[in-house]
Design an enzyme around this catalytic site. Structure first.
Site, short mmCIF file in Angstrom:
data_model
loop_
_atom_site.label_atom_id
_atom_site.label_comp_id
_atom_site.label_asym_id
_atom_site.label_seq_id
_atom_site.Cartn_x
_atom_site.Cartn_y
_atom_site.Cartn_z
N GLY A 153 -6.70 -13.05 5.93
CA GLY A 153 -5.74 -12.48 6.88
C GLY A 153 -6.16 -12.76 8.30
O GLY A 153 -5.67 -13.69 8.95
N ASP B 194 -10.69 -11.33 -1.86
CA ASP B 194 -9.85 -10.79 -0.78
C ASP B 194 -10.67 -9.84 0.07
O ASP B 194 -11.16 -8.83 -0.43
CB ASP B 194 -8.66 -10.06 -1.44
CG ASP B 194 -7.67 -9.47 -0.45
OD1 ASP B 194 -7.83 -9.66 0.77
OD2 ASP B 194 -6.72 -8.80 -0.92
N GLY B 195 -10.78 -10.18 1.35
CA GLY B 195 -11.45 -9.30 2.31
C GLY B 195 -12.60 -10.00 3.02
O GLY B 195 -13.57 -10.42 2.39
N GLY B 196 -12.45 -10.18 4.32
CA GLY B 196 -13.53 -10.76 5.12
C GLY B 196 -13.79 -12.23 4.83
O GLY B 196 -14.91 -12.71 5.05
N MET C 221 -1.58 -2.10 -4.08
CA MET C 221 -2.63 -1.08 -3.91
C MET C 221 -1.93 0.27 -3.98
O MET C 221 -1.73 0.95 -2.96
CB MET C 221 -3.34 -1.31 -2.57
CG MET C 221 -4.24 -2.54 -2.60
SD MET C 221 -4.69 -3.13 -0.95
CE MET C 221 -3.28 -4.19 -0.62
N MET D 112 0.85 -1.20 0.00
CA MET D 112 0.00 0.00 0.00
C MET D 112 0.88 1.24 0.00
O MET D 112 1.96 1.23 0.62
CB MET D 112 -0.89 0.03 1.24
CG MET D 112 -1.72 -1.23 1.42
SD MET D 112 -2.73 -1.09 2.90
CE MET D 112 -3.43 -2.75 2.97
N GLY E 186 -7.52 -1.58 1.66
CA GLY E 186 -6.80 -0.66 2.53
C GLY E 186 -6.54 -1.17 3.93
O GLY E 186 -5.52 -0.84 4.53
N PHE E 187 -7.44 -1.98 4.45
CA PHE E 187 -7.29 -2.46 5.83
C PHE E 187 -7.78 -3.89 5.95
O PHE E 187 -8.76 -4.27 5.30
CB PHE E 187 -8.10 -1.58 6.80
CG PHE E 187 -7.63 -0.15 6.83
CD1 PHE E 187 -6.61 0.24 7.70
CD2 PHE E 187 -8.18 0.79 5.98
CE1 PHE E 187 -6.16 1.56 7.72
CE2 PHE E 187 -7.74 2.11 5.98
CZ PHE E 187 -6.72 2.50 6.87
N GLY E 188 -7.12 -4.66 6.81
CA GLY E 188 -7.61 -5.99 7.15
C GLY E 188 -8.75 -5.88 8.14
O GLY E 188 -9.04 -4.81 8.67
C1 DX5 Z 1 -6.76 -5.25 2.39
C2 DX5 Z 1 -5.93 -6.41 1.89
C3 DX5 Z 1 -6.31 -7.75 2.37
C4 DX5 Z 1 -6.43 -7.91 3.86
C5 DX5 Z 1 -7.49 -8.94 4.10
O1 DX5 Z 1 -6.81 -4.23 1.49
O2 DX5 Z 1 -5.94 -6.46 0.47
O3 DX5 Z 1 -5.45 -8.74 1.80
O4 DX5 Z 1 -5.25 -8.33 4.47
O5 DX5 Z 1 -7.67 -9.06 5.46
P1 DX5 Z 1 -8.89 -9.85 6.11
O6 DX5 Z 1 -8.78 -11.28 5.65
O7 DX5 Z 1 -8.65 -9.66 7.54
O8 DX5 Z 1 -10.15 -9.21 5.62
ZN ZN Z 2 -4.80 -8.10 -0.44
#
Ligand code: DX5
Ligand code: ZN
Length: 239
Positions: free
Chosen positions: A207, A185-187, A81, A50, A156-158
């Site tokens: 993640g 990717d995400g959640g 990103m 990022m 942007g964020f996990g």
């Molecule tokens: C966020 C990242 C993801 C993030 C996913 O922008 O691209 O890869 O780490 O995290 P989780 O699995 O916690 O949603």
């Molecule tokens: Zn990612």
């Protein structure tokens, strides 16, 4: 589902790949965290880069990719990103990326040229659409793209909540005949991986769900079981 007559059987027999996102690991122990992911059965390491501009957050960059390349045999799945992604393609390839994914939104005005820069690196090329983007602009280029990363959050964020809007986008890509990898990717959890698999995705980034679990191996097993169940025809018949 609209795409079932075209690629259904082929997509439903694709091997499922799980890519733990290092963003959620303990960065004081990066190498050990990678070893933990490998012991739990990860196929790829997902590396979130990022720049504080394309997304508000900053994470890791070239020096970290170069370092971790030396301690793993697994593919590095590098998710960029960043703004002006074309300028960074070769540098991330040289740093050790095996799969390089850039965002369509970061280069919409010169997408074709940017895609060519990524193809020229020799890496497997992924193109990502963010949580608010439909996949139509990618349609003319699908035969040049190895993987589409359909974000199921705003990048942007996990630790964010899964957005079900991604499911229709995955189905659309398959209905257009896309045979490559579709990554989500995400959640991703044992509850959200099934619907994504049914929609046609086969590569999953996780993640928080993996790195924050009491046992990463058990969490990985739950993800695989849910994805495998979703690939069964009976479970799709009612979808
Ligand atoms: C966020 C990242 C993801 C993030 C996913 O922008 O691209 O890869 O780490 O995290 P989780 O699995 O916690 O949603
Ligand atoms: Zn990612």
């Amino acid at each position: 589902m609209v795409w079932q007559n075209t690629l259904y059987n082929a997509v439903m027999s694709l091997p499922i790949r799980i890519a733990p996102s290092l963003l959620a690991c303990d960065f004081t122990r990066l190498g050990a965290e990678m070893a933990r992911a490998e012991a739990a059965g990860a196929e790829w390491h997902h590396v979130d880069v990022m720049d504080g501009h394309f997304v508000p957050n900053l994470s890791i960059g070239l020096p970290v990719v170069e370092s971790i390349k030396k301690v793993t045999k697994l593919p590095l799945d590098v998710h960029l990103m960043i703004e002006q992604p074309g300028e960074w393609a070769q540098r991330y390839a040289d740093a050790g990326a095996d799969i390089l994914t850039f965002h369509y939104e970061a280069c919409a005005a010169n997408f074709e040229a940017t895609l060519a820069q990524y193809k020229a690196t020799g890496c497997r090329v992924g193109v990502s659409i963010n949580g608010g983007t439909e996949p139509e602009p990618l349609r003319p280029y699908l035969d040049q793209i190895d993987m589409v990363l359909v974000m199921s959050i705003y990048a942007g964020f996990g630790g964010q909540k899964f957005m079900p809007e991604c499911l229709g986008r995955i189905e659309k890509l398959r209905s257009w005949g896309f045979k490559g990898d579709i990554q989500v990717d995400g959640g991703i959890t044992d509850e959200t991986i099934g619907p994504c698999t049914k929609a046609g995705a086969n590569v999953f980034v996780a993640g928080t769900y993996l790195f924050k679990a009491d046992s990463m191996a058990s969490a990985m097993g739950r993800l695989r079981a849910a994805a495998a169940a979703a690939q069964q025809p009976d479970n799709n018949a009612t979808a």
